[in-house]
Design a protein around this motif. Structure first.
Motif, PDB file in Angstrom:
ATOM      1  N   HIS A  67     -62.179  21.247  10.550  1.00 27.35           N
ATOM      2  CA  HIS A  67     -62.310  22.703  10.670  1.00 27.35           C
ATOM      3  C   HIS A  67     -62.680  23.090  12.098  1.00 27.35           C
ATOM      4  O   HIS A  67     -62.119  24.037  12.667  1.00 27.35           O
ATOM      5  CB  HIS A  67     -63.367  23.201   9.681  1.00 27.35           C
ATOM      6  N   MET A  70     -59.695  22.868  14.326  1.00 35.48           N
ATOM      7  CA  MET A  70     -58.775  23.977  14.128  1.00 35.48           C
ATOM      8  C   MET A  70     -59.269  25.232  14.843  1.00 35.48           C
ATOM      9  O   MET A  70     -58.491  25.949  15.493  1.00 35.48           O
ATOM     10  CB  MET A  70     -58.594  24.256  12.632  1.00 35.48           C
ATOM     11  N   GLY A 133     -58.281  18.535   3.592  1.00 34.28           N
ATOM     12  CA  GLY A 133     -58.650  19.177   4.837  1.00 34.28           C
ATOM     13  C   GLY A 133     -59.214  18.238   5.870  1.00 34.28           C
ATOM     14  O   GLY A 133     -59.910  18.662   6.791  1.00 34.28           O
ATOM     15  N   GLY A 148     -51.385  26.953   2.579  1.00 32.80           N
ATOM     16  CA  GLY A 148     -51.829  27.276   3.929  1.00 32.80           C
ATOM     17  C   GLY A 148     -51.160  26.452   5.008  1.00 32.80           C
ATOM     18  O   GLY A 148     -51.457  26.620   6.187  1.00 32.80           O
ATOM     19  N   ALA A 149     -50.242  25.565   4.618  1.00 36.06           N
ATOM     20  CA  ALA A 149     -49.565  24.697   5.583  1.00 36.06           C
ATOM     21  C   ALA A 149     -48.056  24.880   5.495  1.00 36.06           C
ATOM     22  O   ALA A 149     -47.530  25.426   4.521  1.00 36.06           O
ATOM     23  CB  ALA A 149     -49.935  23.244   5.330  1.00 36.06           C
ATOM     24  N   THR A 263     -48.239  20.546   8.581  1.00 33.83           N
ATOM     25  CA  THR A 263     -49.204  21.025   9.567  1.00 33.83           C
ATOM     26  C   THR A 263     -49.705  22.400   9.142  1.00 33.83           C
ATOM     27  O   THR A 263     -48.958  23.183   8.536  1.00 33.83           O
ATOM     28  CB  THR A 263     -48.577  21.088  10.977  1.00 33.83           C
ATOM     29  N   TRP A 264     -50.976  22.707   9.438  1.00 35.55           N
ATOM     30  CA  TRP A 264     -51.540  23.994   9.056  1.00 35.55           C
ATOM     31  C   TRP A 264     -50.888  25.117   9.850  1.00 35.55           C
ATOM     32  O   TRP A 264     -50.632  24.980  11.042  1.00 35.55           O
ATOM     33  CB  TRP A 264     -53.052  23.999   9.285  1.00 35.55           C
ATOM     34  N   ARG A 265     -50.631  26.237   9.179  1.00 31.77           N
ATOM     35  CA  ARG A 265     -49.984  27.371   9.844  1.00 31.77           C
ATOM     36  C   ARG A 265     -50.868  27.963  10.935  1.00 31.77           C
ATOM     37  O   ARG A 265     -50.381  28.550  11.902  1.00 31.77           O
ATOM     38  CB  ARG A 265     -49.632  28.455   8.813  1.00 31.77           C
ATOM     39  N   GLY A 267     -52.716  26.355  13.049  1.00 38.47           N
ATOM     40  CA  GLY A 267     -53.110  25.239  13.892  1.00 38.47           C
ATOM     41  C   GLY A 267     -53.163  25.505  15.379  1.00 38.47           C
ATOM     42  O   GLY A 267     -53.706  24.709  16.125  1.00 38.47           O
TER      43      GLY A 267
END
Length: 290
Positions: A67, A70, A133, A148-149, A263-265, A267
């Motif tokens: 976290h 990010m 996560g 969320g990715a 990959t997280w949006r 990021g």
């Protein structure tokens, strides 16, 4: 409210391997580092660090570190960090065969702008780290998008069963291919089931004599030196085939493994550039759907 000073201390301890080097990195006392982490644990009601040598993050601790990374990526996009001083971090899960073949090209010059922490995870297991996560991105065989990715299909890695000429002769695989399951079989780790899939496709039982070798390069060398047969990516086996050290012992039974990039949006731009590089390299090296 999350105490980001405590998260920074936690990440520094894990990254540097101890409280003292973390204190030097953060320019505070070792006691201050310890107090920040203890305060975080008291607030959360559970440990975030396993205090061994070197210290390692608990599952919750790693989620908190991811976290933090990010947030650092987003702050960099907002020019809230000094790029000359504050480097962002990215923990990503990659399978060993990709690291041994095409993925280093994808990382490329990204390391000039961020620190990359690579976690080796089987292509079937990396997605679990993403769901928990614990990583900012992963390469895996699961195409199901995590909430969320984003997910990108990269292509296919074709695995074939290779063995040395000497191994084939010793175990009489030309005369009795139906007994392949009895021959020594290389297995990367307990999560590796490619050889089981191969034998099942040949209507044979599970391997009787598995040999664990948790190294992609070592796996290749063991196969070339007659220690066992193994499922190896075509691109990785190419040199051994050309030199005659490896032979495809089941040419009609290749196994295709699809690879996806998750990959997280949220990021940040650096992760977006890494995503673009991964897709470009994958299209260069992997089999594409026709």
């Amino acid at each position: 409210m999350i105490d980001y000073r405590a998260l920074t201390a936690l990440a520094a301890v894990v990254r540097s391997g101890g409280f003292e080097p973390a204190a030097q990195e953060l320019c505070i006392t070792q006691s201050a580092v310890s107090q920040r982490i203890k305060g975080l644990e008291n607030r959360l009601g559970q440990p975030v660090l396993v205090r061994q040598t070197p210290p390692i993050a608990t599952e919750l601790g790693q989620r908190l570190i991811s976290h933090l990374h990010m947030v650092q990526h987003l702050e960099k996009d907002l020019t809230l960090v000094n790029p000359q001083v504050d480097r962002v971090h990215a923990r990503i899960a990659i399978n060993a065969d990709s690291i041994a073949t095409w993925f280093p090209e994808a990382i490329g010059k990204i390391t000039d702008e961020m620190d990359v922490d690579i976690v080796i995870a089987d292509q079937d297991k990396g997605i679990e780290l993403m769901r928990r996560g614990e990583v900012l991105a992963c390469l895996c065989a699961d195409g199901s998008a995590v909430n969320g990715a984003r997910v990108d299909r990269l292509g296919i890695v074709r695995y074939r069963a290779y063995a040395s000429p000497d191994f084939i002769l010793r175990h009489k695989l030309l005369e009795t291919p139906e007994n392949l399951y009895q021959a020594p079989c290389l297995q990367f780790n307990e999560d590796d089931t490619l050889q089981h899939q191969l034998l099942a496709s040949m209507s044979q039982p599970a391997p009787m004599n598995p040999i664990r070798c948790p190294s992609s390069e070592g796996f290749l060398q063991m196969a070339a030196n007659g220690c066992g047969f193994g499922m190896i990516p075509e691109m990785q086996a190419a040199i051994g085939i050309a030199s005659g050290n490896l032979i495809d012992i089941a040419p009609n039974n290749a196994i295709d493994i699809p690879l996806y990039w998750h990959t997280w949006r949220s990021g940040g731009s650096a992760m977006k550039r890494l995503r673009a590089s991964v897709i470009k390299s994958a299209h260069r090296w992997l089999e594409q759907d026709r």
